[in-house]
Design a protein around this motif. Structure first.
Motif, PDB file in Angstrom:
ATOM      1  N   LEU A 193       0.838  -1.180   0.000  1.00 59.16           N
ATOM      2  CA  LEU A 193       0.000   0.000   0.000  1.00 59.16           C
ATOM      3  C   LEU A 193       0.885   1.246   0.000  1.00 59.16           C
ATOM      4  N   GLY A 194       0.335   2.344  -0.407  1.00 61.10           N
ATOM      5  CA  GLY A 194       1.097   3.586  -0.398  1.00 61.10           C
ATOM      6  C   GLY A 194       1.757   3.856  -1.731  1.00 61.10           C
ATOM      7  N   LEU A 195       2.091   5.112  -1.948  1.00 56.97           N
ATOM      8  CA  LEU A 195       2.617   5.583  -3.228  1.00 56.97           C
ATOM      9  C   LEU A 195       3.865   4.829  -3.683  1.00 56.97           C
ATOM     10  N   LEU A 196       4.788   4.571  -2.757  1.00 61.80           N
ATOM     11  CA  LEU A 196       6.083   3.994  -3.125  1.00 61.80           C
ATOM     12  C   LEU A 196       6.183   2.499  -2.859  1.00 61.80           C
ATOM     13  N   SER A 197       5.088   1.870  -2.448  1.00 63.50           N
ATOM     14  CA  SER A 197       5.125   0.440  -2.111  1.00 63.50           C
ATOM     15  C   SER A 197       4.726  -0.463  -3.266  1.00 63.50           C
ATOM     16  N   GLN A 198       4.526   0.105  -4.442  1.00 63.10           N
ATOM     17  CA  GLN A 198       4.117  -0.715  -5.574  1.00 63.10           C
ATOM     18  C   GLN A 198       5.242  -1.664  -5.993  1.00 63.10           C
ATOM     19  N   ARG A 199       4.877  -2.780  -6.566  1.00 61.79           N
ATOM     20  CA  ARG A 199       5.818  -3.887  -6.823  1.00 61.79           C
ATOM     21  C   ARG A 199       7.010  -3.491  -7.691  1.00 61.79           C
ATOM     22  N   HIS A 200       6.796  -2.635  -8.655  1.00 62.16           N
ATOM     23  CA  HIS A 200       7.861  -2.344  -9.617  1.00 62.16           C
ATOM     24  C   HIS A 200       8.655  -1.088  -9.271  1.00 62.16           C
ATOM     25  N   THR A 201       8.466  -0.543  -8.078  1.00 55.86           N
ATOM     26  CA  THR A 201       9.237   0.635  -7.671  1.00 55.86           C
ATOM     27  C   THR A 201      10.628   0.215  -7.206  1.00 55.86           C
ATOM     28  N   PRO A 202      11.701   0.683  -7.867  1.00 55.08           N
ATOM     29  CA  PRO A 202      13.058   0.298  -7.443  1.00 55.08           C
ATOM     30  C   PRO A 202      13.336   0.733  -6.003  1.00 55.08           C
ATOM     31  N   GLN A 203      14.151  -0.054  -5.299  1.00 53.49           N
ATOM     32  CA  GLN A 203      14.442   0.236  -3.895  1.00 53.49           C
ATOM     33  C   GLN A 203      15.126   1.586  -3.727  1.00 53.49           C
TER      34      GLN A 203
END
Length: 288
Positions: free
Chosen positions: A77-87
């Motif tokens: 959940l949350g803006l930056l927690s999506q699966r394809h967001t680089p660490q």
């Protein structure tokens, strides 16, 4: 809810304590603004207010933000927690967005009549130095928990980043509240990136337009973005405090703790006048 954070408590907090101790020595040796009240008196009074309020930060705010980050991360959940967001992007963008959310919180503290009752306790200090950095009413600290925890959840920042940011948040808060005179040319350059003692000193002025400026915590960019950036006030011209609370007797700890629950006074000096200052051009130019 997790409360113990070994690296935060055993490494981060000691490092923060060393930095704060260095600032305490430096502000005594390189004073930026002249004091109006005895140093020991203010240390005792501000320390008493902080002693009541600080446990709320460590026992409620830090665990609450960490739990919110863990929950958002676990459930994607949350803006930056999506699966394809680089660490790397989660950490970099997360740090910036956390700081921006705290700029907005600071603005809200000034704009909300309810929240201002509690934040006013911080502003009516008659001097500004390192001890002011922790002079916050416990009510303000408790009120920050749902806001800052909610911001962490909505942003979906990594849980470890929450702890790192909080340490830097506290360190920068100590730095820009300090009464340390930095070399002018150095501070002029620093203020383009981060909040500095001269910049934040303007925020504690009894002139209303100046108090309602320079809301940033770490990066000064947010004030530039929202046109709340103001540097063109000489430090020797600044009177610290709130115009309607000029009596030193009102700085007693018990009085400060009860103040939010009393009728708030208008932004006027005891003689009924409103502090004003002739507007200077070039608000982005830092003056000594």
């Amino acid at each position: 809810m997790k409360i113990l954070f070994p690296k935060f408590d055993k490494i981060g907090m000691p490092l923060l304590s060393v930095a704060v101790s260095a600032l305490f020595v430096l502000e005594a040796k390189r004073q930026l603004r002249k004091r109006t009240r005895p140093k020991l008196e203010r240390l005792v009074r501000n320390g008493s207010v902080a002693a009541v309020a600080m446990p709320a930060l460590r026992l409620l705010l830090v665990p609450g933000m960490y739990a919110a980050a863990r929950y958002a991360e676990k459930n994607k959940l949350g803006l930056l927690s999506q699966r394809h967001t680089p660490q790397w992007l989660r950490y970099m963008a997360g740090f910036l967005l956390l700081d921006y959310s705290n700029y907005l919180w600071h603005v809200l503290l000034h704009k909300s009549s309810l929240l201002w009752r509690f934040h006013n306790v911080h502003h009516i200090d008659l001097d500004l130095d390192l001890s002011t950095a922790w002079r916050f009413h416990i009510g303000e600290n408790v009120a920050s928990v749902p806001y800052r925890g909610g911001a962490v959840f909505l942003l979906g920042v990594p849980a470890p980043l929450v702890l790192v940011y909080e340490l830097l948040f506290e360190g920068c808060t100590a730095f820009h509240h300090s009464n340390m005179r930095l070399p002018y040319n150095l501070e002029q350059k620093l203020s383009n990136i981060m909040v500095t003692p001269r910049m934040h000193g303007i925020h504690h002025s009894i002139v209303g337009e100046e108090t309602n400026s320079n809301f940033s915590i770490i990066f000064s960019w947010w004030d530039r973005l929202h046109r709340t950036f103001r540097l063109n006030i000489p430090q020797d011209d600044i009177v610290i405090g709130v115009p309607s609370y000029r009596d030193p007797k009102e700085q007693a700890p018990l009085r400060l703790l009860l103040m939010p629950f009393e009728q708030q006074r208008p932004w006027k000096l005891p003689n009924g006048t409103v502090p004003e200052r002739h507007e200077r051009p070039h608000q982005e130019w830092l003056l000594p």
